[in-house]
Design a protein around this motif. Structure first.
Motif, PDB file in Angstrom:
ATOM      1  N   ASN A  61       1.782-100.189-118.429  1.00  0.00           N
ATOM      2  CA  ASN A  61       0.391-100.541-118.237  1.00  0.00           C
ATOM      3  C   ASN A  61       0.031-101.665-119.207  1.00  0.00           C
ATOM      4  O   ASN A  61       0.083-101.483-120.418  1.00  0.00           O
ATOM      5  CB  ASN A  61      -0.494 -99.311-118.475  1.00  0.00           C
ATOM      6  N   TYR A  62      -0.277-102.837-118.670  1.00  0.00           N
ATOM      7  CA  TYR A  62      -0.662-103.993-119.479  1.00  0.00           C
ATOM      8  C   TYR A  62      -2.179-104.092-119.501  1.00  0.00           C
ATOM      9  O   TYR A  62      -2.818-103.995-118.459  1.00  0.00           O
ATOM     10  CB  TYR A  62      -0.133-105.294-118.868  1.00  0.00           C
ATOM     11  N   LEU A  63      -2.754-104.293-120.664  1.00  0.00           N
ATOM     12  CA  LEU A  63      -4.179-104.556-120.776  1.00  0.00           C
ATOM     13  C   LEU A  63      -4.346-106.019-121.165  1.00  0.00           C
ATOM     14  O   LEU A  63      -3.874-106.443-122.227  1.00  0.00           O
ATOM     15  CB  LEU A  63      -4.833-103.651-121.828  1.00  0.00           C
ATOM     16  N   ASN A 119      -6.524-104.185-116.265  1.00  0.00           N
ATOM     17  CA  ASN A 119      -5.192-103.604-116.398  1.00  0.00           C
ATOM     18  C   ASN A 119      -4.301-104.050-115.248  1.00  0.00           C
ATOM     19  O   ASN A 119      -4.783-104.276-114.137  1.00  0.00           O
ATOM     20  CB  ASN A 119      -5.256-102.070-116.354  1.00  0.00           C
ATOM     21  N   GLN A 121      -0.645-102.485-113.706  1.00  0.00           N
ATOM     22  CA  GLN A 121       0.376-101.447-113.819  1.00  0.00           C
ATOM     23  C   GLN A 121       1.618-101.872-113.054  1.00  0.00           C
ATOM     24  O   GLN A 121       1.527-102.381-111.947  1.00  0.00           O
ATOM     25  CB  GLN A 121      -0.122-100.117-113.255  1.00  0.00           C
TER      26      GLN A 121
END
Length: 145
Positions: A61-63, A119, A121
């Motif tokens: 998961n990248y924010l 986000n 994913q």
């Protein structure tokens, strides 16, 4: 993957806002407004499951944070902020694969800037047997004998 996603985000912003400067790293000085600054704020990994002890699937998961800096013009700032949220709904990797962004939010900072967060994913599949799993199978005797 972070660089690929930053390139995809910057390409999408450049298509929608051709007169804006886009930075893929936070510049220390000489910022040219109007501009966007793209940063990966957080990276979170979560193991999902093992498939037949052959595949390990991890969810990443990248924010991301995109900061908009605009010369002081509140009306234009609000208009651009609305367009950015729509623009960043889908981004496309270099192979044309679309990625849906999640939890898009706009946060006003002051009368010349906004911060957008969202986000992305991704699932990563490892085809090798995890060594820890092999060790567990050996020790508890679950191999077919």
């Amino acid at each position: 993957m972070i660089d690929r996603l930053k390139k995809a985000i910057s390409k999408k912003l450049a298509e929608s806002f051709p007169d804006f400067t886009i930075y893929r790293a936070n510049p220390n000085q000489n910022i040219q407004e109007p501009c966007f600054i793209i940063e990966c704020v957080n990276l979170d990994n979560k193991d999902l499951f093992f498939v037949e002890y052959e595949k390990e699937i991890t969810e990443i998961n990248y924010l991301f944070s995109v900061t908009l800096l605009l010369p002081r013009d509140t009306k234009l700032l609000n208009e651009v902020a609305s367009r950015v949220l729509l623009c960043l709904k889908w981004i496309y990797l270099e192979n044309g694969k679309p990625i849906l962004t999640l939890n898009r939010q706009a946060h006003p900072i002051d009368d010349s800037s906004y911060s957008f967060t969202f986000n992305i994913q991704r699932e990563v599949i490892c085809h090798d047997k995890p060594s820890v799993m092999e060790e567990m199978i050996e020790k508890i005797g679950t191999k077919n004998e």
